[in-house]
Design a protein around this motif. Sequence first.
Motif, PDB file in Angstrom:
ATOM      1  N   UNK A 148       5.228  27.286  25.392  1.00  0.00           N
ATOM      2  CA  UNK A 148       3.769  27.106  25.397  1.00  0.00           C
ATOM      3  C   UNK A 148       3.396  25.727  24.865  1.00  0.00           C
ATOM      4  N   UNK A 149       4.070  25.271  23.800  1.00  0.00           N
ATOM      5  CA  UNK A 149       3.810  23.932  23.286  1.00  0.00           C
ATOM      6  C   UNK A 149       4.192  22.848  24.279  1.00  0.00           C
ATOM      7  N   UNK A 150       5.302  23.042  24.985  1.00  0.00           N
ATOM      8  CA  UNK A 150       5.711  22.071  26.010  1.00  0.00           C
ATOM      9  C   UNK A 150       4.685  22.024  27.131  1.00  0.00           C
ATOM     10  N   UNK A 151       4.172  23.179  27.518  1.00  0.00           N
ATOM     11  CA  UNK A 151       3.159  23.228  28.584  1.00  0.00           C
ATOM     12  C   UNK A 151       1.879  22.508  28.151  1.00  0.00           C
ATOM     13  N   UNK A 152       1.473  22.684  26.904  1.00  0.00           N
ATOM     14  CA  UNK A 152       0.261  22.010  26.432  1.00  0.00           C
ATOM     15  C   UNK A 152       0.429  20.492  26.476  1.00  0.00           C
ATOM     16  N   UNK A 153       1.643  20.002  26.195  1.00  0.00           N
ATOM     17  CA  UNK A 153       1.878  18.564  26.254  1.00  0.00           C
ATOM     18  C   UNK A 153       1.853  18.027  27.683  1.00  0.00           C
ATOM     19  N   UNK A 154       2.297  18.847  28.639  1.00  0.00           N
ATOM     20  CA  UNK A 154       2.381  18.396  30.035  1.00  0.00           C
ATOM     21  C   UNK A 154       1.125  18.709  30.839  1.00  0.00           C
ATOM     22  N   UNK A 155       0.145  19.356  30.227  1.00  0.00           N
ATOM     23  CA  UNK A 155      -0.993  19.896  30.980  1.00  0.00           C
ATOM     24  C   UNK A 155      -1.787  18.804  31.689  1.00  0.00           C
ATOM     25  N   UNK A 156      -2.133  17.725  30.984  1.00  0.00           N
ATOM     26  CA  UNK A 156      -3.024  16.715  31.569  1.00  0.00           C
ATOM     27  C   UNK A 156      -2.377  15.972  32.736  1.00  0.00           C
ATOM     28  N   UNK A 157      -1.032  15.852  32.723  1.00  0.00           N
ATOM     29  CA  UNK A 157      -0.341  15.130  33.799  1.00  0.00           C
ATOM     30  C   UNK A 157       0.081  16.041  34.943  1.00  0.00           C
ATOM     31  N   UNK A 158      -0.112  17.332  34.792  1.00  0.00           N
ATOM     32  CA  UNK A 158       0.307  18.275  35.836  1.00  0.00           C
ATOM     33  C   UNK A 158      -0.803  19.297  36.064  1.00  0.00           C
ATOM     34  N   UNK A 159      -1.984  18.824  36.390  1.00  0.00           N
ATOM     35  CA  UNK A 159      -3.109  19.735  36.610  1.00  0.00           C
ATOM     36  C   UNK A 159      -2.921  20.634  37.835  1.00  0.00           C
ATOM     37  N   UNK A 160      -2.472  20.111  38.998  1.00  0.00           N
ATOM     38  CA  UNK A 160      -2.279  21.030  40.144  1.00  0.00           C
ATOM     39  C   UNK A 160      -1.241  22.109  39.854  1.00  0.00           C
ATOM     40  N   UNK A 161      -0.127  21.717  39.207  1.00  0.00           N
ATOM     41  CA  UNK A 161       0.904  22.710  38.880  1.00  0.00           C
ATOM     42  C   UNK A 161       0.397  23.711  37.851  1.00  0.00           C
ATOM     43  N   UNK A 162      -0.353  23.219  36.859  1.00  0.00           N
ATOM     44  CA  UNK A 162      -0.913  24.134  35.850  1.00  0.00           C
ATOM     45  C   UNK A 162      -1.918  25.090  36.468  1.00  0.00           C
TER      46      UNK A 162
END
Length: 687
Positions: free
Chosen positions: A400-414
């Motif tokens: 979950x912490x890794x996802x929060x870090x990657x969220x802004x750069x991977x909006x379509x995937x998120x």
Amino acid sequence: MASNNGSFGKWEVVKKGKKSSSSGGAKNPTDKKPGGASGGRKALAESNQPARPPLKMSDTLYDGFEKMGKKQNKEQVPPPAEPQNKKPSSSKPSKKSHSSNTLTPATHKSLEEAFKALDVGDLKQQLARSQTLFPDNPSVWVKDLAGYLNLNLTAPETEPTLSSYAHDYPYCLTGKELKGVIKGLIGRCSDILPDFFDHCVYTMLRELDRQSGEPLHGYRVCIQAILQDKPRIATQNLPEYLELLRSVQNRPVKCLTIMWALGQAGFYDLSQGLRVWLGIMLPVLGVKSLSSYAIAYLERLLLLHANLTKGFGIMGPKEFFPLLDFAFMPKNALSSSLQEQLRRLYPRLKVLAFGAKPESTLHTYLPSFLSRATPHCPDDMKRELLSSMTECLCVDVQSLGVWRQLYTKHLPQSSLLLNHLLKSWRVLPPKLRKNLEETVQSFKVTNEEMRDSVESQDLQECNNLCQNLQVKMRGHGFPWSKLLMVLLVFAAGFIAHDVRSHGSFTDSTAARYLRNSGLTAVSQQAWSKITVYSKQGFSWMETNTPHYYSECVRVLGPLMEQGLEKAKAAAIFISENTTQLILWVKEKTPLVIEWVNTNTPDSVFQMLAYLKELLLLLHQNYILPALAYMSDLLQRAWTNLQDSCNGEVSVSCLQGHALSFTNSTWQLLQHTTSAIKTWAQELLTRA
């Protein structure tokens, strides 16, 4: 006998300046001249030097052979040749070919016949002579073993991977005596086995360069014998072998020979087999002529080792995700059939990659899963990626912490992942639902911060999905258990307050209601009957139990003892005769489950998912409203019944309603009968 493939028991003198006609570039042993001890030493020194290969060998391996050859030049000095050995060589004309001087074994129809015709006694004599001549040089012993086996196991050579045979073919054909000789010699030469393994592989490659190459069964047997006890030898120089494999990539037979030789380690140690596959076969998986054997070897390796725990820790994200791309990406270097074969192996590869402690490693896989889950990726791959990411979030909290870090750069995937979590909310573990609350809230804050600077469709979709997930989190369904507990507490408090306000239970409103409704009288009557019958039952038991107990012991005691003895004997018999069956079931059950999981079409799982959605739809839209409607009808019927009984439902009121219903039904039946009779009479009158 010190040469690799030369005649046994004879020393050969090689003329300088002569070149062999073979492409391997080795000295041609056909040109001979008689010589004494100095000639024997020279022949021995040159025969132990490795022939120059036609391809660029790895420097590390080749230098090892060169050093070994120099050492042999200093140490391997045979005794002076005996006079009787000189006479035949001087009497023969020098124009005769090498084949006329060497006893060439007959070619057998099959390798089984060649093993049966092999003279183990002669092999023992040759090895004993080699050990006598060179007592301090075990490399000569094992080379003589390989040369003797390869010279005498003359059978037609099949394709280089031997895929149509058992995994330990041809070593499985060796008899008990021959296997003992091979194992005994290899056990005494354990220090030089890595060099001997390299010698066997490189000699096989040199033989493949010859136009009339000899069969390689002897070297195959030695390779399998080495790796059966020491499989780690195959993985000591994997980078050098990979360089060698790439240098001969345009020669598929050579490449397959290298892959076969190194791959034998995996049949005895799963971890070494995975290292060989990841280090040698995965880099050439896109080569059309090699990919078929690479995937077939991986399938045989995973089927042979049902217990995958021994392979944990070998494969990581760097090795796993190329396999994921090969298995699911369309139009890659693999054919459709090979891709489907690899996709069947993918679940077991996934288990190997996640390892023994997925709760601490899955967060390292999430970035690569997330980057691949684009809206335009294939449907099969998208389902696998979403399922894998959900597993990462469920098992490893750090994901979950890794996802929060990657969220802004991977909006379509998120957005895809959030939508998947929303659709599968009901089946998510409660722990993940709770952990997602903080993550979704942080996404909401990030969305608000990005809205001022970035305006995109993906951001809007993520914001809407976060809102829907928060609604799901707040709505946990109707709390029936809590409502029941509240009602019980309320009823208990009401009765306690009623008893306290009236002084006793007899004078309370609850007791008065029970008396007026007739429940008190009925319960007292039932209790009195229970008391009477209980006293009669206890009296009967006190009188008759001892008699019946003694009779049961007298009649059933011997029978029960016999039955117990027979049951014990049957249990022992079943235990002794079902041990093998239980072991077989324990061994095969995981394979059957794995086979079912891997061979069940995706359409079956899709059908089950659709069926689940249909049942949920029926439950939500039809069954629950129908139950609510029926509950409302029953409530209204009870209210009407109370109103018709002047607010108090009693037995007399119910009797009155039943009598009224019976009279109404009887009157309706009389009127209907009269009408039918009148209609029948009119019909008869008209007729």
